[in-house]
Write a protein that holds these residues in place. Structure first.
Motif, PDB file in Angstrom:
ATOM      1  N   ALA A 170      13.148  -6.195 -19.406  1.00  0.00           N
ATOM      2  CA  ALA A 170      11.820  -5.988 -18.825  1.00  0.00           C
ATOM      3  C   ALA A 170      11.753  -4.549 -18.335  1.00  0.00           C
ATOM      4  O   ALA A 170      12.632  -4.091 -17.609  1.00  0.00           O
ATOM      5  CB  ALA A 170      11.588  -6.951 -17.666  1.00  0.00           C
ATOM      6  N   VAL A 171      10.737  -3.834 -18.761  1.00  0.00           N
ATOM      7  CA  VAL A 171      10.560  -2.438 -18.367  1.00  0.00           C
ATOM      8  C   VAL A 171       9.527  -2.388 -17.242  1.00  0.00           C
ATOM      9  O   VAL A 171       8.438  -2.957 -17.359  1.00  0.00           O
ATOM     10  CB  VAL A 171      10.106  -1.575 -19.571  1.00  0.00           C
ATOM     11  N   GLU A 172       9.903  -1.721 -16.152  1.00  0.00           N
ATOM     12  CA  GLU A 172       9.042  -1.638 -14.973  1.00  0.00           C
ATOM     13  C   GLU A 172       8.264  -0.314 -14.985  1.00  0.00           C
ATOM     14  O   GLU A 172       8.835   0.745 -15.232  1.00  0.00           O
ATOM     15  CB  GLU A 172       9.874  -1.732 -13.691  1.00  0.00           C
ATOM     16  N   TRP A 173       6.961  -0.411 -14.699  1.00  0.00           N
ATOM     17  CA  TRP A 173       6.054   0.736 -14.678  1.00  0.00           C
ATOM     18  C   TRP A 173       5.361   0.796 -13.329  1.00  0.00           C
ATOM     19  O   TRP A 173       5.076  -0.238 -12.722  1.00  0.00           O
ATOM     20  CB  TRP A 173       5.009   0.600 -15.788  1.00  0.00           C
ATOM     21  N   GLN A 174       5.072   2.000 -12.862  1.00  0.00           N
ATOM     22  CA  GLN A 174       4.460   2.193 -11.552  1.00  0.00           C
ATOM     23  C   GLN A 174       3.441   3.328 -11.626  1.00  0.00           C
ATOM     24  O   GLN A 174       3.668   4.328 -12.296  1.00  0.00           O
ATOM     25  CB  GLN A 174       5.551   2.527 -10.536  1.00  0.00           C
ATOM     26  N   CYS A 175       2.335   3.149 -10.898  1.00  0.00           N
ATOM     27  CA  CYS A 175       1.314   4.193 -10.822  1.00  0.00           C
ATOM     28  C   CYS A 175       0.895   4.354  -9.368  1.00  0.00           C
ATOM     29  O   CYS A 175       0.385   3.415  -8.754  1.00  0.00           O
ATOM     30  CB  CYS A 175       0.102   3.810 -11.667  1.00  0.00           C
ATOM     31  N   LEU A 176       1.135   5.547  -8.821  1.00  0.00           N
ATOM     32  CA  LEU A 176       0.665   5.852  -7.469  1.00  0.00           C
ATOM     33  C   LEU A 176      -0.799   6.260  -7.562  1.00  0.00           C
ATOM     34  O   LEU A 176      -1.151   7.178  -8.301  1.00  0.00           O
ATOM     35  CB  LEU A 176       1.498   6.967  -6.849  1.00  0.00           C
ATOM     36  N   LEU A 177      -1.641   5.577  -6.814  1.00  0.00           N
ATOM     37  CA  LEU A 177      -3.075   5.820  -6.895  1.00  0.00           C
ATOM     38  C   LEU A 177      -3.545   6.940  -5.988  1.00  0.00           C
ATOM     39  O   LEU A 177      -4.591   7.502  -6.184  1.00  0.00           O
ATOM     40  CB  LEU A 177      -3.835   4.537  -6.569  1.00  0.00           C
ATOM     41  N   ARG A 178      -2.767   7.249  -4.985  1.00  0.00           N
ATOM     42  CA  ARG A 178      -3.083   8.385  -4.125  1.00  0.00           C
ATOM     43  C   ARG A 178      -1.776   8.861  -3.508  1.00  0.00           C
ATOM     44  O   ARG A 178      -0.807   8.135  -3.444  1.00  0.00           O
ATOM     45  CB  ARG A 178      -4.108   8.040  -3.070  1.00  0.00           C
ATOM     46  N   PHE A 179      -1.808  10.086  -3.069  1.00  0.00           N
ATOM     47  CA  PHE A 179      -0.600  10.671  -2.519  1.00  0.00           C
ATOM     48  C   PHE A 179      -0.411  10.222  -1.081  1.00  0.00           C
ATOM     49  O   PHE A 179      -1.402  10.057  -0.360  1.00  0.00           O
ATOM     50  CB  PHE A 179      -0.677  12.193  -2.594  1.00  0.00           C
ATOM     51  N   LEU A 201     -10.021  -0.435 -13.792  1.00  0.00           N
ATOM     52  CA  LEU A 201      -9.307  -1.160 -12.747  1.00  0.00           C
ATOM     53  C   LEU A 201      -8.606  -0.205 -11.785  1.00  0.00           C
ATOM     54  O   LEU A 201      -8.613  -0.420 -10.570  1.00  0.00           O
ATOM     55  CB  LEU A 201      -8.300  -2.131 -13.348  1.00  0.00           C
ATOM     56  N   GLN A 202      -8.010   0.866 -12.320  1.00  0.00           N
ATOM     57  CA  GLN A 202      -7.346   1.838 -11.451  1.00  0.00           C
ATOM     58  C   GLN A 202      -8.358   2.461 -10.479  1.00  0.00           C
ATOM     59  O   GLN A 202      -8.072   2.611  -9.289  1.00  0.00           O
ATOM     60  CB  GLN A 202      -6.675   2.934 -12.285  1.00  0.00           C
ATOM     61  N   LYS A 203      -9.509   2.814 -10.990  1.00  0.00           N
ATOM     62  CA  LYS A 203     -10.546   3.408 -10.133  1.00  0.00           C
ATOM     63  C   LYS A 203     -10.985   2.410  -9.061  1.00  0.00           C
ATOM     64  O   LYS A 203     -11.112   2.762  -7.884  1.00  0.00           O
ATOM     65  CB  LYS A 203     -11.734   3.853 -10.989  1.00  0.00           C
ATOM     66  N   TYR A 204     -11.206   1.172  -9.449  1.00  0.00           N
ATOM     67  CA  TYR A 204     -11.611   0.123  -8.509  1.00  0.00           C
ATOM     68  C   TYR A 204     -10.524  -0.119  -7.454  1.00  0.00           C
ATOM     69  O   TYR A 204     -10.817  -0.225  -6.255  1.00  0.00           O
ATOM     70  CB  TYR A 204     -11.911  -1.166  -9.286  1.00  0.00           C
ATOM     71  N   ALA A 205      -9.274  -0.175  -7.899  1.00  0.00           N
ATOM     72  CA  ALA A 205      -8.161  -0.408  -6.973  1.00  0.00           C
ATOM     73  C   ALA A 205      -8.043   0.722  -5.953  1.00  0.00           C
ATOM     74  O   ALA A 205      -7.785   0.486  -4.776  1.00  0.00           O
ATOM     75  CB  ALA A 205      -6.856  -0.568  -7.754  1.00  0.00           C
ATOM     76  N   ARG A 206      -8.244   1.934  -6.408  1.00  0.00           N
ATOM     77  CA  ARG A 206      -8.128   3.104  -5.531  1.00  0.00           C
ATOM     78  C   ARG A 206      -9.338   3.226  -4.596  1.00  0.00           C
ATOM     79  O   ARG A 206      -9.195   3.361  -3.390  1.00  0.00           O
ATOM     80  CB  ARG A 206      -7.983   4.373  -6.371  1.00  0.00           C
ATOM     81  N   GLU A 207     -10.538   3.175  -5.152  1.00  0.00           N
ATOM     82  CA  GLU A 207     -11.737   3.494  -4.389  1.00  0.00           C
ATOM     83  C   GLU A 207     -12.326   2.321  -3.601  1.00  0.00           C
ATOM     84  O   GLU A 207     -12.901   2.530  -2.541  1.00  0.00           O
ATOM     85  CB  GLU A 207     -12.807   4.071  -5.319  1.00  0.00           C
ATOM     86  N   VAL A 208     -12.194   1.112  -4.121  1.00  0.00           N
ATOM     87  CA  VAL A 208     -12.796  -0.046  -3.448  1.00  0.00           C
ATOM     88  C   VAL A 208     -11.747  -0.843  -2.673  1.00  0.00           C
ATOM     89  O   VAL A 208     -11.913  -1.098  -1.483  1.00  0.00           O
ATOM     90  CB  VAL A 208     -13.536  -0.956  -4.463  1.00  0.00           C
ATOM     91  N   LEU A 209     -10.666  -1.212  -3.333  1.00  0.00           N
ATOM     92  CA  LEU A 209      -9.631  -2.006  -2.671  1.00  0.00           C
ATOM     93  C   LEU A 209      -8.703  -1.155  -1.814  1.00  0.00           C
ATOM     94  O   LEU A 209      -7.962  -1.682  -1.002  1.00  0.00           O
ATOM     95  CB  LEU A 209      -8.823  -2.794  -3.706  1.00  0.00           C
ATOM     96  N   ARG A 210      -8.734   0.165  -2.033  1.00  0.00           N
ATOM     97  CA  ARG A 210      -7.927   1.133  -1.268  1.00  0.00           C
ATOM     98  C   ARG A 210      -6.430   0.877  -1.415  1.00  0.00           C
ATOM     99  O   ARG A 210      -5.658   1.020  -0.468  1.00  0.00           O
ATOM    100  CB  ARG A 210      -8.323   1.132   0.205  1.00  0.00           C
ATOM    101  N   LEU A 211      -6.016   0.513  -2.629  1.00  0.00           N
ATOM    102  CA  LEU A 211      -4.593   0.291  -2.885  1.00  0.00           C
ATOM    103  C   LEU A 211      -3.870   1.622  -3.033  1.00  0.00           C
ATOM    104  O   LEU A 211      -4.452   2.623  -3.447  1.00  0.00           O
ATOM    105  CB  LEU A 211      -4.392  -0.554  -4.139  1.00  0.00           C
ATOM    106  N   HIS A 212      -2.597   1.606  -2.722  1.00  0.00           N
ATOM    107  CA  HIS A 212      -1.746   2.785  -2.832  1.00  0.00           C
ATOM    108  C   HIS A 212      -1.099   2.869  -4.218  1.00  0.00           C
ATOM    109  O   HIS A 212      -0.912   3.952  -4.751  1.00  0.00           O
ATOM    110  CB  HIS A 212      -0.672   2.738  -1.751  1.00  0.00           C
ATOM    111  N   GLN A 213      -0.750   1.705  -4.779  1.00  0.00           N
ATOM    112  CA  GLN A 213      -0.098   1.736  -6.083  1.00  0.00           C
ATOM    113  C   GLN A 213      -0.268   0.437  -6.849  1.00  0.00           C
ATOM    114  O   GLN A 213      -0.549  -0.605  -6.281  1.00  0.00           O
ATOM    115  CB  GLN A 213       1.380   2.058  -5.944  1.00  0.00           C
ATOM    116  N   LEU A 214      -0.101   0.565  -8.162  1.00  0.00           N
ATOM    117  CA  LEU A 214      -0.103  -0.565  -9.075  1.00  0.00           C
ATOM    118  C   LEU A 214       1.218  -0.553  -9.824  1.00  0.00           C
ATOM    119  O   LEU A 214       1.832   0.498  -9.999  1.00  0.00           O
ATOM    120  CB  LEU A 214      -1.256  -0.450 -10.081  1.00  0.00           C
ATOM    121  N   TYR A 215       1.634  -1.733 -10.284  1.00  0.00           N
ATOM    122  CA  TYR A 215       2.853  -1.799 -11.088  1.00  0.00           C
ATOM    123  C   TYR A 215       2.670  -2.816 -12.212  1.00  0.00           C
ATOM    124  O   TYR A 215       1.773  -3.662 -12.155  1.00  0.00           O
ATOM    125  CB  TYR A 215       4.080  -2.141 -10.224  1.00  0.00           C
ATOM    126  N   ALA A 216       3.511  -2.699 -13.203  1.00  0.00           N
ATOM    127  CA  ALA A 216       3.466  -3.628 -14.333  1.00  0.00           C
ATOM    128  C   ALA A 216       4.876  -3.857 -14.842  1.00  0.00           C
ATOM    129  O   ALA A 216       5.720  -2.958 -14.796  1.00  0.00           O
ATOM    130  CB  ALA A 216       2.589  -3.065 -15.453  1.00  0.00           C
TER     131      ALA A 216
END
Length: 176
Positions: free
Chosen positions: A161-170, A109-124
Motif C-alpha cells: 500500500a502506497v501512502e500519499w499526503q497533501c498539505l492544504l495550507r502551510f 474536493l481539495q479546494k472545498y476541504a481547504r476553504e470550507v472545511l478548513r482542513l490542514h491535510q488530506l491523505y490517500a
C-alpha cells in the motif's frame, strides 16, 4: 472534456450506488468482501447528509454536467478534528474512466476541504499496482510519503500500500 460537478447524495442515487458498491472490481480498494443490499443503501441514503463534523465522513457524487447521470463518487473519510485531516477515496464507473473526471473531482474536493472545511491535510492509500491512482494523486499535488509492505490482501496475493499526503495550507510560523 466536460466540466464536472460534485453534489450531495440524493435518494434517486440508489441504483447508481447499488451498481457501484457491488462492482467486484473495486472491492479490493474499498475493503469490501460482500455485496451490499438495496435496503442497506436506502438506510445509508437516509443519513448520508448528516453533518461532516459529526459523522466524520462525506460522500459526494461526481457528474459530468449538472443534471447528468453520476459517473462516480469521491469520499472524505476518517476525519480527525484535532489534526484537521481526512482520507480521500475516489471511485469512477468502469465505463467512465480515463476522461479526467477523477482529477477534476479531486481538484474541487481539495479546494472545498481547504476553504470550507478548513482542513490542514488530506491523505490517500493506494494499492501498489494501481498506477493510474498513483499518477492521479501525484498530479494533484500529493506527495508519496511511504509504503506499507504486503499490506493489502488481494485475490492474487499480498500487495503493498502506497501512502500519499497533501498539505492544504502551510503551518503557522511562530516568532522567537
Amino acid at each position: 472534456m466536460p466540466m464536472i460537478t460534485l453534489r450531495a447524495l440524493e435518494p434517486d442515487d440508489l441504483e447508481f450506488l447499488y451498481a457501484l458498491e457491488n462492482d467486484r472490481d473495486v472491492w479490493g480498494v474499498s475493503d469490501t468482501l460482500a455485496p451490499v443490499s438495496r435496503h442497506a443503501l436506502r438506510e445509508y441514503l437516509l443519513h448520508a447528509t448528516e453533518d461532516f463534523h459529526v459523522v466524520r465522513q462525506l460522500r459526494l457524487v461526481i457528474t459530468a454536467e449538472i443534471g447528468s447521470p453520476a459517473v462516480g463518487v469521491i469520499d472524505l473519510f476518517d476525519y480527525d478534528p484535532l489534526h484537521q485531516r481526512a482520507g480521500v477515496g475516489i471511485t469512477i464507473l468502469a465505463n467512465e474512466r480515463r476522461h479526467g473526471y477523477a482529477r477534476q473531482a479531486l481538484d474541487l474536493l481539495q479546494k472545498y476541504a481547504r476553504e470550507v472545511l478548513r482542513l490542514h491535510q488530506l491523505y490517500a492509500t493506494v494499492g501498489g499496482d494501481n498506477k493510474g491512482s498513483m499518477k492521479l494523486f501525484r498530479a494533484a499535488g500529493f506527495r508519496r510519503v511511504g509504503t506499507r509492505q504486503a499490506w493489502l490482501r488481494t485475490a492474487a496475493g499480498w500487495q503493498d500500500a502506497v501512502e500519499w499526503q497533501c498539505l492544504l495550507r502551510f503551518p503557522a510560523t511562530t516568532s522567537k
